[in-house]
Design an enzyme around this catalytic site. Structure first.
Site, PDB file in Angstrom:
ATOM      1  N   GLU A  46      -2.139  19.565 -13.413  1.00 43.74           N
ATOM      2  CA  GLU A  46      -1.846  20.600 -12.405  1.00 43.74           C
ATOM      3  C   GLU A  46      -1.659  21.979 -13.018  1.00 43.74           C
ATOM      4  O   GLU A  46      -0.865  22.144 -13.937  1.00 43.74           O
ATOM      5  CB  GLU A  46      -0.540  20.265 -11.664  1.00 43.74           C
ATOM      6  CG  GLU A  46      -0.708  19.264 -10.575  1.00 43.74           C
ATOM      7  CD  GLU A  46       0.562  19.070  -9.742  1.00 43.74           C
ATOM      8  OE1 GLU A  46       1.314  20.032  -9.538  1.00 43.74           O
ATOM      9  OE2 GLU A  46       0.777  17.922  -9.311  1.00 43.74           O
TER      10      GLU A  46
ATOM     11  N   ASP B 185      10.224  19.144   2.233  1.00 44.67           N
ATOM     12  CA  ASP B 185       9.720  17.827   1.856  1.00 44.67           C
ATOM     13  C   ASP B 185       9.189  17.118   3.101  1.00 44.67           C
ATOM     14  O   ASP B 185       9.479  17.530   4.225  1.00 44.67           O
ATOM     15  CB  ASP B 185      10.848  16.996   1.256  1.00 44.67           C
ATOM     16  CG  ASP B 185      11.251  17.513  -0.116  1.00 44.67           C
ATOM     17  OD1 ASP B 185      10.394  18.132  -0.781  1.00 44.67           O
ATOM     18  OD2 ASP B 185      12.409  17.311  -0.512  1.00 44.67           O
TER      19      ASP B 185
ATOM     20  N   ARG C 104      22.926  14.355 -13.801  1.00 40.09           N
ATOM     21  CA  ARG C 104      23.681  13.090 -13.799  1.00 40.09           C
ATOM     22  C   ARG C 104      24.328  12.822 -15.146  1.00 40.09           C
ATOM     23  O   ARG C 104      23.666  12.935 -16.182  1.00 40.09           O
ATOM     24  CB  ARG C 104      22.750  11.918 -13.471  1.00 40.09           C
ATOM     25  CG  ARG C 104      22.139  12.035 -12.106  1.00 40.09           C
ATOM     26  CD  ARG C 104      21.618  10.669 -11.642  1.00 40.09           C
ATOM     27  NE  ARG C 104      20.850  10.871 -10.419  1.00 40.09           N
ATOM     28  CZ  ARG C 104      19.535  10.684 -10.334  1.00 40.09           C
ATOM     29  NH1 ARG C 104      18.851  10.265 -11.381  1.00 40.09           N
ATOM     30  NH2 ARG C 104      18.918  10.911  -9.188  1.00 40.09           N
TER      31      ARG C 104
ATOM     32  N   ARG D  18       2.173  19.784 -15.025  1.00 45.54           N
ATOM     33  CA  ARG D  18       2.409  18.337 -15.104  1.00 45.54           C
ATOM     34  C   ARG D  18       1.090  17.568 -15.018  1.00 45.54           C
ATOM     35  O   ARG D  18       0.077  18.113 -14.579  1.00 45.54           O
ATOM     36  CB  ARG D  18       3.373  17.869 -14.021  1.00 45.54           C
ATOM     37  CG  ARG D  18       2.921  18.114 -12.602  1.00 45.54           C
ATOM     38  CD  ARG D  18       4.021  17.739 -11.590  1.00 45.54           C
ATOM     39  NE  ARG D  18       3.614  18.112 -10.235  1.00 45.54           N
ATOM     40  CZ  ARG D  18       4.404  18.067  -9.177  1.00 45.54           C
ATOM     41  NH1 ARG D  18       5.631  17.636  -9.272  1.00 45.54           N
ATOM     42  NH2 ARG D  18       3.960  18.431  -7.996  1.00 45.54           N
TER      43      ARG D  18
ATOM     44  N   ARG E 236       2.337  30.022  -4.019  1.00 49.61           N
ATOM     45  CA  ARG E 236       1.617  29.536  -5.180  1.00 49.61           C
ATOM     46  C   ARG E 236       0.619  28.498  -4.692  1.00 49.61           C
ATOM     47  O   ARG E 236       0.882  27.742  -3.743  1.00 49.61           O
ATOM     48  CB  ARG E 236       2.571  28.866  -6.174  1.00 49.61           C
ATOM     49  CG  ARG E 236       3.540  29.813  -6.773  1.00 49.61           C
ATOM     50  CD  ARG E 236       2.883  30.880  -7.606  1.00 49.61           C
ATOM     51  NE  ARG E 236       2.584  30.423  -8.960  1.00 49.61           N
ATOM     52  CZ  ARG E 236       2.011  31.183  -9.868  1.00 49.61           C
ATOM     53  NH1 ARG E 236       1.614  32.427  -9.575  1.00 49.61           N
ATOM     54  NH2 ARG E 236       1.802  30.722 -11.096  1.00 49.61           N
TER      55      ARG E 236
ATOM     56  N   TYR F 214      10.117  25.798   1.780  1.00 44.47           N
ATOM     57  CA  TYR F 214       9.803  24.740   0.809  1.00 44.47           C
ATOM     58  C   TYR F 214      10.374  23.449   1.407  1.00 44.47           C
ATOM     59  O   TYR F 214      11.565  23.200   1.311  1.00 44.47           O
ATOM     60  CB  TYR F 214      10.516  25.100  -0.490  1.00 44.47           C
ATOM     61  CG  TYR F 214      10.191  24.283  -1.734  1.00 44.47           C
ATOM     62  CD1 TYR F 214       9.336  23.202  -1.731  1.00 44.47           C
ATOM     63  CD2 TYR F 214      10.763  24.644  -2.946  1.00 44.47           C
ATOM     64  CE1 TYR F 214       9.072  22.494  -2.887  1.00 44.47           C
ATOM     65  CE2 TYR F 214      10.503  23.951  -4.115  1.00 44.47           C
ATOM     66  CZ  TYR F 214       9.659  22.877  -4.081  1.00 44.47           C
ATOM     67  OH  TYR F 214       9.409  22.187  -5.234  1.00 44.47           O
TER      68      TYR F 214
ATOM     69  N   ARG G 102      17.373  21.152  -5.663  1.00 42.04           N
ATOM     70  CA  ARG G 102      16.605  19.949  -5.345  1.00 42.04           C
ATOM     71  C   ARG G 102      16.831  18.860  -6.393  1.00 42.04           C
ATOM     72  O   ARG G 102      16.665  17.685  -6.110  1.00 42.04           O
ATOM     73  CB  ARG G 102      15.109  20.272  -5.305  1.00 42.04           C
ATOM     74  CG  ARG G 102      14.691  21.202  -4.200  1.00 42.04           C
ATOM     75  CD  ARG G 102      13.269  21.706  -4.444  1.00 42.04           C
ATOM     76  NE  ARG G 102      12.285  20.629  -4.529  1.00 42.04           N
ATOM     77  CZ  ARG G 102      11.720  20.050  -3.490  1.00 42.04           C
ATOM     78  NH1 ARG G 102      12.034  20.437  -2.277  1.00 42.04           N
ATOM     79  NH2 ARG G 102      10.846  19.091  -3.650  1.00 42.04           N
TER      80      ARG G 102
HETATM   81  N1  UDP Z   1      11.565  22.222 -12.373  1.00 45.81           N
HETATM   82  C1  UDP Z   1      11.588  22.604 -13.684  1.00 45.81           C
HETATM   83  N2  UDP Z   1      11.217  21.714 -14.647  1.00 45.81           N
HETATM   84  C2  UDP Z   1      10.798  20.483 -14.351  1.00 45.81           C
HETATM   85  C3  UDP Z   1      10.786  20.073 -13.013  1.00 45.81           C
HETATM   86  C4  UDP Z   1      11.163  20.965 -12.027  1.00 45.81           C
HETATM   87  O1  UDP Z   1      11.908  23.748 -14.002  1.00 45.81           O
HETATM   88  O2  UDP Z   1      10.451  19.737 -15.282  1.00 45.81           O
HETATM   89  C5  UDP Z   1      11.959  23.213 -11.345  1.00 45.81           C
HETATM   90  C6  UDP Z   1      10.741  24.019 -10.879  1.00 45.81           C
HETATM   91  O3  UDP Z   1      11.141  25.352 -10.613  1.00 45.81           O
HETATM   92  C7  UDP Z   1      10.349  23.295  -9.622  1.00 45.81           C
HETATM   93  C8  UDP Z   1      11.707  22.913  -9.040  1.00 45.81           C
HETATM   94  O4  UDP Z   1      12.495  22.593 -10.189  1.00 45.81           O
HETATM   95  O5  UDP Z   1       9.591  24.105  -8.762  1.00 45.81           O
HETATM   96  C9  UDP Z   1      11.681  21.747  -8.083  1.00 45.81           C
HETATM   97  O6  UDP Z   1      11.111  20.620  -8.725  1.00 45.81           O
HETATM   98  P1  UDP Z   1      10.439  19.424  -7.913  1.00 45.81           P
HETATM   99  O7  UDP Z   1      10.183  18.303  -8.849  1.00 45.81           O
HETATM  100  O8  UDP Z   1      11.260  19.151  -6.716  1.00 45.81           O
HETATM  101  O9  UDP Z   1       9.050  20.106  -7.500  1.00 45.81           O
HETATM  102  P2  UDP Z   1       7.786  19.584  -6.620  1.00 45.81           P
HETATM  103  O10 UDP Z   1       7.569  18.122  -6.919  1.00 45.81           O
HETATM  104  O11 UDP Z   1       8.118  19.898  -5.189  1.00 45.81           O
HETATM  105  O12 UDP Z   1       6.679  20.428  -7.155  1.00 45.81           O
END
Ligand code: UDP
Length: 385
Positions: A302, A352, A178, A281, A251, A350, A174
């Site tokens: 969260e 979007d 870059r 976060r 989860r 999972y 996902r």
């Molecule tokens: N992830 C991570 N560190 C971060 C952000 C994301 O390890 O700082 C991993 C984590 O396993 C997460 C996945 O990447 O579930 C997908 O991140 P995304 O930001 O797409 O998650 P969402 O916003 O759907 O919770």
């Protein structure tokens, strides 16, 4: 007699489906049952009374897609404002940019690499897996061990409650990597936030004469559905069968609200990657509407945990045992007459927002054609298990 359909769930999958079926099958009557006291599922937004800020009640949702049709569909109902989503991540007391960009690499390793130099440097650290089988292998083949440990290992363990080796590689796919300074989180062409949140979109989708919405109406497994020509279930597929084969693992997220004055963290989302920090976060909602002015601020911290009986399922874990169980539930679903399963919970994926919307639109077309031709209706929008 007119056709009668039941849609269980008034999130995006149920609401888009209801709207499109109502357009495609003239004269049909559609009941929508929603167990929550509100529509829009986990995309529900509402203004916080104390601050006036638009709050994403179930965590941050940024609409992003490459699909112009889906973008245009949403823009028919609400105004989406362009939004360049940028995420910061704190690790070991230092703030970095996510996804991993040239800036993250240079800052983390204390370098001033050019794009080509950074690419070669990162490549020298990666391991080669012919076909990365899990999250960890995917990460090691993409970014190498140091960046993986800092930004992904701890966060992912907190978020998913298991070792990253147990998780699908797709979770990491996902996020882009870059070798430039573009720090916009999503690589999609269309990125936006609805001016008044997502709830008005779902409201408008459901606001039709032949759609009857019932809030606080919980579906009970095994209930008599013979009054309906077809039922579309967007809740958890294992719940539909009263968990008779076991529970799929999810989860769930809990939120701790923080009120403050001014600007709390200077950005919409700050990830916390250290495993010792118990939350994943912090979202500061007012940064999602930079066109509004608010003196006070509201943030959500969260916390992720395993889903217990009365918790709201958020993220499908899709561990090996879950995938086998899903296969068995899908086999049960195929034995049902006139029931289809859709959306993140109905298909246990999972997804979007734009995936959910696109899939519901397509499924409505497929279903309407089968309905008209009196052919077998599909139980699922997807074939993957
Ligand atoms: N992830 C991570 N560190 C971060 C952000 C994301 O390890 O700082 C991993 C984590 O396993 C997460 C996945 O990447 O579930 C997908 O991140 P995304 O930001 O797409 O998650 P969402 O916003 O759907 O919770």
């Amino acid at each position: 007699m007119s056709s009668r359909f039941l849609i269980v769930g008034a999130g995006f999958s149920g609401a888009v489906l209801a709207h499109r079926l109502a357009e495609l099958i003239p004269g049909c009557m559609i009941n929508v049952w929603e167990e929550k006291p509100h529509i829009a599922g986990n995309c529900f937004t509402e203004r916080d009374e104390r601050t006036g800020v638009m709050v994403h009640k179930y965590g941050p949702h940024i609409f992003n897609t490459d699909n112009k049709e889906i973008w245009d569909f949403v823009n028919r109902f609400i105004q989406l404002r362009p939004f360049a989503h940028k995420v910061k991540a704190t690790y070991n007391g230092v703030v970095y940019t996510l996804p991993v960009t040239l800036h993250t690499i240079n800052q983390f390793f204390g370098k001033a690499f050019s794009p080509a130099e950074a690419k070669e440097f990162v490549r020298s650290k990666t391991s080669t897996f012919a076909n990365p089988a899990n999250f960890e292998e995917q990460a090691l083949s993409m970014i190498g061990p140091e960046l993986y440990k800092a930004f992904f290992y701890g966060y992912t363990k907190k978020q998913w409650g298991c070792e990253p080796t147990e998780l699908p590689a797709t979770n990491l796919k996902r996020l882009p990597l870059r070798f430039n300074y573009n720090d916009v989180y999503y690589a999609h062409e269309h990125i936006g936030i609805p001016e008044e949140g997502y709830t008005p979109l779902v409201h408008q989708l459901l606001n039709r004469n032949n759609i009857e919405l019932s809030l606080n109406k919980k579906f009970t497994p095994g209930e008599d559905l013979t009054a309906y020509d077809h039922v579309f279930f967007t809740g958890p597929i294992d719940y539909f069968f009263n968990y008779k084969l076991g529970r799929l693992s999810y989860r769930t997220i809990t939120f701790e609200t923080i009120y403050s004055e001014g600007d709390y963290q200077g950005t919409a989302v700050m990830n916390y990657c250290d495993p010792e920090i118990p939350y994943t976060r912090i979202t500061e909602h007012k940064h999602f509407t930079p066109w509004e002015k608010h003196e006070s601020t509201i943030c959500f911290k969260e916390f992720s945990k395993e889903t217990a009986e009365h918790d709201i399922p958020f993220y499908p874990k899709r561990l090996a045992a879950d995938k086998q169980l899903l296969k068995n539930y899908r086999a049960e679903a195929l034995k049902q007459k006139n029931v289809s399963f859709l959306g993140r919970l109905g298909t246990y994926r999972y997804m979007d927002m734009h995936h959910v919307i696109g899939e519901s639109l397509k499924f409505a077309e497929t279903f309407a054609a089968c309905f008209e031709n009196k052919t077998t209706k599909p139980a699922f929008p997807n074939t993957e298990e």
